[in-house]
Design an enzyme around this catalytic site. Structure first.
Site, short mmCIF file in Angstrom:
data_model
loop_
_atom_site.label_atom_id
_atom_site.label_comp_id
_atom_site.label_asym_id
_atom_site.label_seq_id
_atom_site.Cartn_x
_atom_site.Cartn_y
_atom_site.Cartn_z
N ARG A 179 -1.02 12.25 10.34
CA ARG A 179 -2.05 13.26 10.07
C ARG A 179 -1.55 14.67 10.40
O ARG A 179 -1.68 15.58 9.57
CB ARG A 179 -3.31 12.96 10.88
CG ARG A 179 -3.93 11.61 10.57
CD ARG A 179 -5.29 11.46 11.20
NE ARG A 179 -5.76 10.08 11.14
CZ ARG A 179 -7.04 9.70 11.13
NH1 ARG A 179 -7.99 10.61 11.17
NH2 ARG A 179 -7.37 8.43 11.09
N ASP A 307 -0.60 -2.69 6.82
CA ASP A 307 -0.65 -2.08 5.49
C ASP A 307 0.47 -1.10 5.16
O ASP A 307 1.26 -1.29 4.23
CB ASP A 307 -2.01 -1.43 5.26
CG ASP A 307 -2.44 -0.51 6.41
OD1 ASP A 307 -1.71 -0.42 7.42
OD2 ASP A 307 -3.51 0.11 6.31
N GLU A 476 -8.70 4.20 -0.14
CA GLU A 476 -7.66 3.35 -0.72
C GLU A 476 -7.89 2.99 -2.19
O GLU A 476 -6.95 2.93 -2.98
CB GLU A 476 -7.48 2.09 0.13
CG GLU A 476 -6.73 2.30 1.42
CD GLU A 476 -7.54 3.02 2.49
OE1 GLU A 476 -6.94 3.59 3.43
OE2 GLU A 476 -8.79 3.03 2.38
N THR A 563 1.11 8.18 4.08
CA THR A 563 -0.04 7.28 4.09
C THR A 563 -1.35 8.00 4.41
O THR A 563 -2.41 7.38 4.34
CB THR A 563 0.20 6.12 5.08
OG1 THR A 563 -0.71 5.05 4.79
CG2 THR A 563 0.04 6.60 6.52
#
Length: 580
Positions: A179, A307, A476, A563
């Site tokens: 982030r 993931d 997602e 991501t």
């Protein structure tokens, strides 16, 4: 004539890149036979003349004869330009207005705090030591892409004057990297503002001690003020596989920008350790030991804690211009294992979904139980498979069968079907998908078959509101829709995305500003949870904006998204890579 299949071509090119000196030094000697060297040109001229005569006199017969080798079918324009993707301005601008509704409330009520609570109109931080700009930094590149220059200028000023990493508190290594570090690097990439890179270097230096474990696998937590890695007390000092394998894009790009290879080597060593720790199935358990560098017997899934490890296998290969073949090998190995062990089809509509493997010990041996459970988090995998199948958007739009190897065609087909399944889980009263979906099995007890008349269901939905039923503004599915649309030009993906956006507007929007999670996607009117996750502005709205933008904005063959949806440029590495 068709292109060589994408991955075979890349493997050959990578081989040439690595071995060009050796190959040149070992060229075969020229033949000393003058007769043979003179005969070749004469034969070529004769055969070429006969070929042209055949084509001119008997064009259809010539086509049938030669087609197996040269494929005369109409290939259309060159790869990447078969479909003209233009902006849907009305829908794109609606997403911009939604972002402004969310950001304006946060800036008004909680500017600088890590998290925002839109109903109570207040902010909170993730540590008592203070905030480190989670929401602020996570949102910068979305502002830039949307052309919100005033908002970005105010945010840049805050980053320069008020962002403080000297916090004597513990923060998630993973979340801080994807982030904040990722957000700063992306902001620098899009604006070229020096301050973003300066703060990224500072944060990267404070994060580096997490790699000082006995194996090199990063500790799960970090004390930024003390510059010290901290084991995860809640999980016996273990790190999750996603935490360990989802730092590489950020640290490699930081190394590329600064010329300091230290960041790169630390992140690359983690991948070397993970590769050596491979278990026979080719899948990765969700926990790994920083002490020993080995996987620990634990669940195997594509959801939480697993993931983004799989996501970054592909993206590491793409980030460095498809030159690090080791990551392609690891990715293909993992995708083959996923197809073999985790993918299943539903009972009625044959929806393709992912399962989880749960370890159970019986008589001293580990047995694996397959559970038909799919997190919303898993919905990244459809788009990821499609992106991997096209070798990172290096194919026609949509790709033609002859451009794909059998493995790529398998991945493309599965990716398309998994996106379809994720959209099926939006078939709720709100039009939003739950945090977790379970799929029906023939062996289900009567209580389940009565509850779930379709292929999937929300576990415990008839009792107290379960955790599984909530929607926390996750991105997602729309991430996969964006990728799928860019790779196919199929308007159904934009239609599906608009449906999701409309549902968010109807059920999650807080009139006074911001958006809130909902507790049950299958109950109307909805009940809100007083929290607006940072990934709403970083990911969900960004991917929706890009879905409705033209293809010149963040082209998939020029950037990789970390991501947390922070775009970083594809580049050619300046050092020896791939565990060299």
């Amino acid at each position: 004539m068709s292109q060589p299949r994408l991955r075979e071509r890349r493997r050959k090119e990578a081989s040439v890149d690595v071995n060009y000196v050796e190959n040149d030094a070992n060229k075969p000697r020229q033949s000393t036979s003058r007769i043979r060297s003179n005969a070749y040109p004469i034969a070529f001229v004769i055969l070429t003349g006969l070929l042209f005569l055949l084509i001119n006199r008997y064009p259809e017969q010539a086509k049938q004869l030669i087609e197996p080798w040269y494929e005369f079918e109409d290939r259309g324009p060159s790869p990447g330009h078969d479909v003209n993707i233009v902006a849907d301005v009305h829908r794109r601008d609606a997403v911009v207005n939604a972002f402004k509704h969310a950001w304006g409330a946060y800036e008004r009520d909680a500017f600088g705090h890590d998290e925002y609570h839109p109903i109570s109109r207040e902010g909170t931080n993730l540590s008592k030591a203070g905030g480190i700009g989670y929401t602020v930094v996570d949102s910068i590149d979305t502002m830039v892409l949307m052309g919100l220059h005033d908002e970005e200028e105010r945010t840049r000023d805050w980053v320069e004057k008020r962002l403080d990493f000297d916090r004597d508190g513990e923060y998630s290594t993973f979340e801080t990297t994807i982030r904040v570090l990722g957000g700063l690097l992306s902001a620098h990439y899009l604006t070229n503002a020096t301050i973003y890179l300066e703060r990224a270097v500072e944060l990267g230096d404070r994060l580096m001690p997490v790699f000082d474990s006995p194996s090199g696998v990063p500790w799960s937590m970090v004390n930024l003020g003390q510059r010290k890695g901290v084991p995860d007390r809640d999980n016996n000092g273990l790190s999750s596989t996603a935490e360990a394998g989802t730092l590489q894009l950020e640290f490699k790009y930081l190394s590329y920008l600064t010329g300091d290879d230290t960041y790169w080597r630390a992140a690359e060593k983690v991948m070397s350790v993970i590769k050596k720790a491979r278990i026979p199935s080719g899948l990765a358990p969700i926990f790994i030991s920083p002490e020993r560098g080995q996987f620990v017997t634990s669940g195997i899934r594509l959801g939480s804690r697993g993931d983004s490890y799989y996501e970054y296998l592909l993206k590491q290969y793409l980030q460095t211009s498809r030159r690090e073949i080791v990551y392609l090998d690891m990715y293909e190995d993992a995708m083959t294992a996923i197809h073999k062990h985790l993918l299943r089809s539903s009972m009625n509509d044959k929806l393709l979904y992912t399962s989880e493997l749960i370890p159970e010990v019986a008589d001293g041996e580990v047995q694996w139980r397959l559970v038909p459970k799919q997190d919303h988090l898993v919905c990244f995998i459809g788009g990821s498979l499609m992106l991997g199948a096209t070798d990172g958007a290096h194919a026609s739009i949509p790709p033609k069968p002859h451009e794909l190897s059998s493995i790529q065609l398998r991945d493309w087909t599965s990716g398309v079907e998994l996106v379809k399944t994720c959209m099926a889980t939006h078939d709720t009263k709100t039009g939003l998908s739950p945090e977790i979906a379970h799929f029906r099995l023939p062996s289900d007890p009567l209580s389940v078959s009565t509850l779930a008349t379709a292929d999937w269901y929300i576990k415990g939905a008839r009792g107290a509101v379960p955790y599984d039923a909530r929607y926390i503004l996750r991105p997602e599915t729309v991430e996969s829709l964006f990728i799928a649309y860019r790779l196919t030009g199929d308007e159904k993906y934009r239609t599906w995305g608009w449906g999701i956006f409309s549902a968010i507007e109807e059920h999650c929007k807080v009139p006074g500003g911001g958006y809130a999670a909902i507790l049950n996607v299958d109950a109307v009117p909805v009940e809100h949870e007083d929290k607006m996750e940072t990934f709403l502005m970083s990911e969900t709205f960004k991917y929706l904006y890009l879905l409705f933008s033209d293809s010149s904005i963040m082209p998939l063959d020029r950037v990789v998204f970390n991501t947390e949806a922070h775009p970083l440029p594809i580049f050619k590495p300046h050092i020896k890579t791939g565990f060299s």
